[in-house]
Write a protein that holds these residues in place. Structure first.
Motif, PDB file in Angstrom:
ATOM      1  N   ALA A 149      15.676   9.982 -12.806  1.00 20.10           N
ATOM      2  CA  ALA A 149      14.660  10.124 -13.858  1.00 20.10           C
ATOM      3  C   ALA A 149      14.582   8.847 -14.706  1.00 20.10           C
ATOM      4  N   ILE A 150      15.725   8.186 -14.916  1.00 18.35           N
ATOM      5  CA  ILE A 150      15.718   6.899 -15.633  1.00 18.35           C
ATOM      6  C   ILE A 150      14.914   5.887 -14.820  1.00 18.35           C
ATOM      7  N   ALA A 151      15.114   5.889 -13.499  1.00 17.09           N
ATOM      8  CA  ALA A 151      14.390   4.945 -12.633  1.00 17.09           C
ATOM      9  C   ALA A 151      12.880   5.180 -12.733  1.00 17.09           C
ATOM     10  N   ASP A 152      12.456   6.434 -12.805  1.00 17.20           N
ATOM     11  CA  ASP A 152      11.017   6.726 -12.963  1.00 17.20           C
ATOM     12  C   ASP A 152      10.501   6.184 -14.290  1.00 17.20           C
ATOM     13  N   GLU A 153      11.330   6.295 -15.324  1.00 19.08           N
ATOM     14  CA  GLU A 153      10.920   5.823 -16.653  1.00 19.08           C
ATOM     15  C   GLU A 153      10.775   4.294 -16.640  1.00 19.08           C
ATOM     16  N   VAL A 154      11.687   3.617 -15.951  1.00 21.80           N
ATOM     17  CA  VAL A 154      11.601   2.152 -15.833  1.00 21.80           C
ATOM     18  C   VAL A 154      10.309   1.780 -15.089  1.00 21.80           C
ATOM     19  N   ALA A 155      10.000   2.527 -14.024  1.00 21.45           N
ATOM     20  CA  ALA A 155       8.767   2.260 -13.255  1.00 21.45           C
ATOM     21  C   ALA A 155       7.554   2.408 -14.174  1.00 21.45           C
TER      22      ALA A 155
END
Ligand SMILES: Cc1cc2nc3c(=O)[nH]c(=O)nc-3n(C[C@H](O)[C@H](O)[C@H](O)COP(=O)(O)OP(=O)(O)OC[C@H]3O[C@@H](n4cnc5c(N)ncnc54)[C@H](O)[C@@H]3O)c2cc1C
Length: 373
Positions: free
Chosen positions: A360-366
């Protein structure tokens, strides 16, 4: 090194998840780590629990990304054959005066969208007969995962999408230029530099230092990290079957409290405790002299475990934004255009539940870097 559209600093579970998420959209993404291989710091030394998300203030990053990350992580593990088990967890009140805080936790968890159920003492005695309880919460979606299995799968995914990994590569300088970010790796005669359009700082225990190298005053920004060690003790194998689920106490101000962790290998461990370290020298020794203190905390939950049943196990170090005694701080997840540093995303203070929340953090970075889903 060749120039690149995107550099991810840190190959722990968060940097790996970011690299796996962004590699299909950023040709020749570079993933750097100062160590010999991926996943040797916080991501290798934790409880390996897929958290439910009941502890964190509603609306916080920790609450939202834990709940979303929990759902994503089970799906990812099933799809990529990462060892995991949805074994469930109980949070047990052992004194009547803990029932009020337990109810408050139930309300907070439900507000965060977590599936939770109150268990009376009779039901607890049936589910976990060796655990002390005057009342408990059951979280059926809390589970356990192989952190290394997860990281290996993320690394394979990132590489398959074209990511380039470089280990033994400490980022020592970051400079904003008209062409993007000048990233310097190493020191002295062996130092090398390249240009990257964007940079994601997922450097864990080193993420405040990396932010400082990019020109941020970390004290003014509230990015200064404090290293908080947590030790674990293992229970003798013949008593490992005393609990079936993860068993936690009602949490205190500073941490979730020493809890029982059932491993995928069937081992039972208790931990982690809380010991703030001076400075940045990372040490992972576990002091056998803590056995009696651990024994007390353990018997509050499971009375049948004696001091002699406990042996020193591993230790981990948390990247905390709060000092000892200060209230919990949220994750920092920030694209730094407002500081005149466009294209830099800082991930600082990614302590627990960072393993659960990594996808979910990776999605937020994207989202922050305008990468399509
Ligand atoms: C004791 C303990 C128990 C925990 N239990 C749980 C749990 O049960 N469930 C859960 O969800 N979370 C848990 N966590 C939290 C979780 O482990 C972390 O949130 C997560 O591992 C953070 O991953 P990361 O990639 O941000 O950091 P790390 O895994 O620390 O990775 C950061 C990487 O950056 C590299 N690096 C640092 N500086 C530089 C630099 N200048 N240049 C290049 N590379 C650099 C490091 O070498 C490292 O590999 C726990 C943490 C601890 C310590």
């Amino acid at each position: 090194m060749a120039d690149t559209p995107l550099t991810v600093i840190g190959a722990g579970v968060v940097g790996l998840a970011v690299a796996a998420r962004l590699a299909p959209h950023a040709r020749d993404l570079v993933l750097l780590d100062r160590r010999e291989r991926h996943g040797t710091e916080q991501s290798a030394r934790n409880s390996e629990v897929i958290h439910g998300g009941m502890y964190y203030p509603p609306g916080s990053w920790k609450a939202r990304l834990c709940v979303e990350g929990n759902r994503q992580l089970y799906e990812f593990c099933a799809r990529h054959d990462v060892p995991h088990r949805r074994i469930g967890k109980v949070i047990t009140a052992v004194e009547d005066d803990e029932l009020g805080p337990l109810e408050a936790l139930l309300a907070r968890g439900l507000a965060n969208g977590v599936e939770l159920r109150f268990l009376g003492p009779a039901e607890m005695a049936r589910l976990e007969p060796h655990v002390r309880s005057v009342g408990a919460l059951l979280s059926p979606n809390t589970g356990i995962v192989s952190a290394h299995g997860l990281m290996d799968a993320l690394l394979a995914q990132a590489r398959a999408a074209g990511a380039v990994t470089r280990f033994r590569s400490e980022v020592t300088a970051l400079e904003r230029t008209s062409a993007g970010w000048r990233v310097t790796v190493g020191r002295g005669a062996t130092a090398e530099s390249f240009t990257s359009e964007a940079v994601v700082n997922a450097a864990g225990l080193g993420s405040d230092e990396v932010a400082a190298r990019a020109g941020i005053d970390v004290d003014a920004a509230g990015y200064r990290l404090h290293c908080c060690k947590g030790d674990y003790f293992a229970v003798v194998p013949r008593k490992a079957g005393l609990v079936q689920r993860l068993v936690y106490p009602v949490p205190g101000q500073v941490s979730l409290g020493v809890h029982a962790i059932v491993g995928l290998d069937g081992r039972l461990r208790f931990g982690p405790d809380v010991e703030y370290l001076e400075g940045r020298a990372l040490r992972y020794d576990v002091d056998a002299g803590k056995r009696a203190t651990f024994g007390e905390a353990v018997r509050r939950l499971v009375p049948a475990i004696a001091d002699e049943d406990l042996t020193p196990d591993t230790a981990g170090i948390r990247a905390k934004l709060q000092r000892a005694g200060e209230p919990m701080r949220d994750f920092v997840i920030a694209e730094e255009s407002a500081r005149g540093l466009p294209g830099l995303v800082n991930l600082v203070g990614i302590e627990s539940p960072g393993l659960t929340a990594c996808l979910a953090i990776a999605d937020e970075v994207a989202r922050l870097l305008d990468v399509p889903s």
